[in-house]
Scaffold this active site. Structure first.
Site, PDB file in Angstrom:
ATOM      1  N   CYS A 381     113.200  64.206  -2.904  1.00  0.00           N
ATOM      2  CA  CYS A 381     111.752  64.048  -2.995  1.00  0.00           C
ATOM      3  C   CYS A 381     111.437  63.811  -4.473  1.00  0.00           C
ATOM      4  O   CYS A 381     111.996  62.902  -5.075  1.00  0.00           O
ATOM      5  CB  CYS A 381     111.031  65.254  -2.414  1.00  0.00           C
ATOM      6  SG  CYS A 381     111.656  66.866  -2.961  1.00  0.00           S
ATOM      7  N   SER A 382     110.606  64.640  -5.070  1.00  0.00           N
ATOM      8  CA  SER A 382     110.363  64.506  -6.514  1.00  0.00           C
ATOM      9  C   SER A 382     111.361  65.358  -7.300  1.00  0.00           C
ATOM     10  O   SER A 382     112.193  64.832  -8.038  1.00  0.00           O
ATOM     11  CB  SER A 382     108.927  64.907  -6.851  1.00  0.00           C
ATOM     12  OG  SER A 382     107.998  64.007  -6.270  1.00  0.00           O
TER      13      SER A 382
END
Length: 619
Positions: A381-382
């Site tokens: 994801c991030s």
């Protein structure tokens, strides 16, 4: 006189009276005793306390419970005094040692002369948790001679403080190359392998986002590592099913043991000796818009042009801020009294089930790519510590029946959540010295809800029952155990949390029959293919819709800790009110009471014994 049985290491700090109740605040919980009922709430479970209608308190809990007006004070001044006391009691700790888990563990050691034996018996998890990394490598059949290697580059967490010390990578990737990759990945969270499909050799890897930024930076070593993961899968292809028919994940356990096919493994020493690697799937949990927007902060996503034989897919999962808002809406809707007439539309507006649906779809995509197509998958994801463990851990449950056992589930939580740095301290709100209050979010609770949805759809394929998950929700926040303290493995080791606190797995152990699923059918090798549509999902009533009124005496589900001498025995005492009911009786709790013998013949011959076994449940 203290109105309740004091726990190990518990000290009462405030004791007083309201008009109709006795109130006590200890270093662990709030206890309110009425004439015929009781309220018991761990302090760390409480998110906020407010004064309502001048003379009453309103308590909001982190696991979605809302306790409305637990007692009535005679004066506004008295109400404000107790409000201040509670507010101080639930404030963030100044240091980790202020959490009750440390006092509880110290008491456990103090009652036994042989402290080491006592600690091992009551506090530590089993060997399957302590030696999980080595045991998992063997169980999943990684070829550590020719294809994969365990890198020690993160010894003492010198490369990445939020990663485990041992990292699994292709054998030809050097530590120098890993260092270069770390400089290109957010928080130095490099791509590492965490799961291997035994039958086809496809793996699941995880990492954080690449730091592309607006400048469009590239990193040759990162590109080489990602493509090397796919090549390594081709080198270590797994076990073939007889007759050359690929395994499709629908085995019923009747097939011969994997060991019978060891001879089909091809011993390869180089990429040139194998077939063409499968196209690697890079699953980005974010939406494409969010991934591109992260470039403004130095992040970004992989460009397929630079990562040959790779495909990038975006799932559109919401960030922690959206999930936190959704959870707050859900809590508000579920706590409405009386039940709102527009319940369904109000539930839909929270978007909680929609978020669960997207998470399940992401996990199914990973599972299908690995099992049906034999493709390796890289998930991120991030930062790689919120949505990434949700997807990876859920996909592993779908793929591997081992993780549906009590023992395997413990290994899963320890490996994919704790070892890889999910920030439990920040997300659960019990971390000291937190500057940003917006870091709090029920990420792990949301994942447990998704597991609960799988349990509902496949009730015979999980060794544990719903009560197991409910207890895990409670102790994620209670701080009675040290399992979920801290933000990273480095932090837990720095504070020596493992040796100074008890493990929650000492409660949720495989030998505890209270948490066994009576419908479980062991031996099934089935890969799960759940229905992910919102209409197929259910509100987790045991967590989000508990009884709004105080529990009658004898039915309190928080003050259920046995004395230390009884912890090695099976539970006896009052029932867990959230165990799944197996009969059409309105009050199973009263049926378990010895003063109210069962008068109806049950289709479950074990019900009577089961009620006796769960009459005391460890919290």
């Amino acid at each position: 006189q203290v109105p309740f049985t004091v726990l190990q290491g518990e000290g009462v700090e405030y004791l007083g009276h309201a008009n109709d109740a006795v109130i006590a605040i200890s270093n662990y919980r709030l206890h309110i005793k009425f004439k015929d009922s009781v309220i018991n709430v761990p302090l760390r479970m409480m998110e906020s306390v407010e004064c309502r209608d001048m003379f009453q308190l309103h308590i909001v809990c982190k696991d979605s419970k809302v306790i409305r007006y637990p007692c009535h004070f005679s004066t506004f001044k008295q109400c404000q005094e107790w409000l201040k006391r509670l507010t101080r009691a639930i404030a963030r700790p100044a240091k980790p040692e202020d959490l009750f888990a440390f006092a509880y563990h110290a008491w456990c050691l103090g009652v036994c002369v042989d402290e080491e034996d006592q600690h091992a018996h009551l506090c530590r998890p089993g060997d399957h948790v302590r030696y999980r990394f080595e045991m998992e490598l063997v169980r999943m059949g990684f070829d550590l001679q020719n294809v994969w290697r365990v890198s020690d580059i993160n010894n003492n967490y010198k490369l990445c403080s939020s990663y485990p010390q041992k990292l699994l990578v292709p054998v030809w990737i050097t530590d120098k190359e890993l260092e270069n990759v770390a400089s290109f990945r957010s928080w130095k969270r490099i791509p590492v392998v965490v799961y291997r499909h035994v039958r086809n050799g496809a793996v699941i890897a995880r990492c954080s986002q690449p730091e592309i930024s607006w400048w469009g930076w590239r990193n040759a070593d990162d590109e080489y590592l990602v493509t090397s993961i796919a090549k390594a899968c081709a080198l270590n292809p797994g076990v073939k099913v007889p007759g050359g028919v690929p395994h499709n994940g629908s085995s019923d356990g009747s097939e011969a043991c994997d060991a019978d096919f060891d001879s089909s493994l091809t011993a390869c020493s180089g990429v040139e000796n194998t077939g063409t690697p499968q196209k690697l799937l890079i699953l980005d949990a974010r939406s494409y818009t969010a991934a591109v927007a992260n470039r403004a902060k130095g992040g970004g996503c992989e460009c397929e042009e630079y990562y040959p034989n790779c495909e990038v897919v975006f799932m559109g999962m919401a960030n922690i801020h959206s999930i936190r808002n959704s959870f707050q809406y859900l809590r508000a809707v579920c706590s409405q009294v009386p039940d709102p007439s527009n319940w369904l539309s109000a539930l839909e507006s929270t978007k909680w089930l929609q978020h669960l649906s997207v998470m399940l779809k992401a996990a199914v995509l990973v599972s299908s790519a690995v099992d049906r197509e034999g493709r390796p998958v890289l998930v991120h994801c991030s930062d790689g510590w919120d949505r990434t463990p949700q997807i990876v851990a859920l996909a592993k449950i779908l793929l591997d029946p081992y993780y549906r056992t009590m023992e395997g589930f413990q290994v899963l939580v320890e490996s994919d959540w704790l070892d890889f740095g999910h920030k439990f301290g920040d997300r659960c709100g019990h971390q000291e010295k937190v500057e940003d209050q917006n870091e709090q979010c029920p990420v792990f609770l949301q994942w447990l809800d998704a597991v609960h949805q799988l349990l509902k759809q496949f009730p015979c394929l999980f060794e544990f029952n719903e009560a197991f998950l409910v207890k895990l929700v409670q102790h994620t926040y209670s701080c009675l155990y040290g399992t979920f303290l801290g933000n990273s493995p480095c932090e837990r080791e720095m504070h020596n949390i493992y040796k100074r606190t008890c493990s929650v797995w000492s409660l949720l152990r495989a030998g505890n029959k209270n948490f066994h699923n009576l419908l479980y059918m062991p031996g099934s090798e089935q890969v799960l293919h759940p229905v992910c549509h919102v209409r197929a999902l259910h509100v987790w009533t045991a967590v989000y819709l508990p009884a709004s009124s105080p529990h009658p005496l004898g039915q309190d589900d928080t003050d259920i800790y046995p004395p230390p001498g009884s912890q090695s025995q099976e539970f006896s005492g009052r029932c867990l009110d959230r165990l799944p009911k197996t009969r059409s009786m309105d009050d199973l709790l009263s049926a378990c009471d010895s003063s109210s013998p069962l008068t109806r013949t049950s289709s479950d011959p074990n019900l009577n014994n089961h009620c006796q076994e769960v009459r005391v449940g460890l919290e």
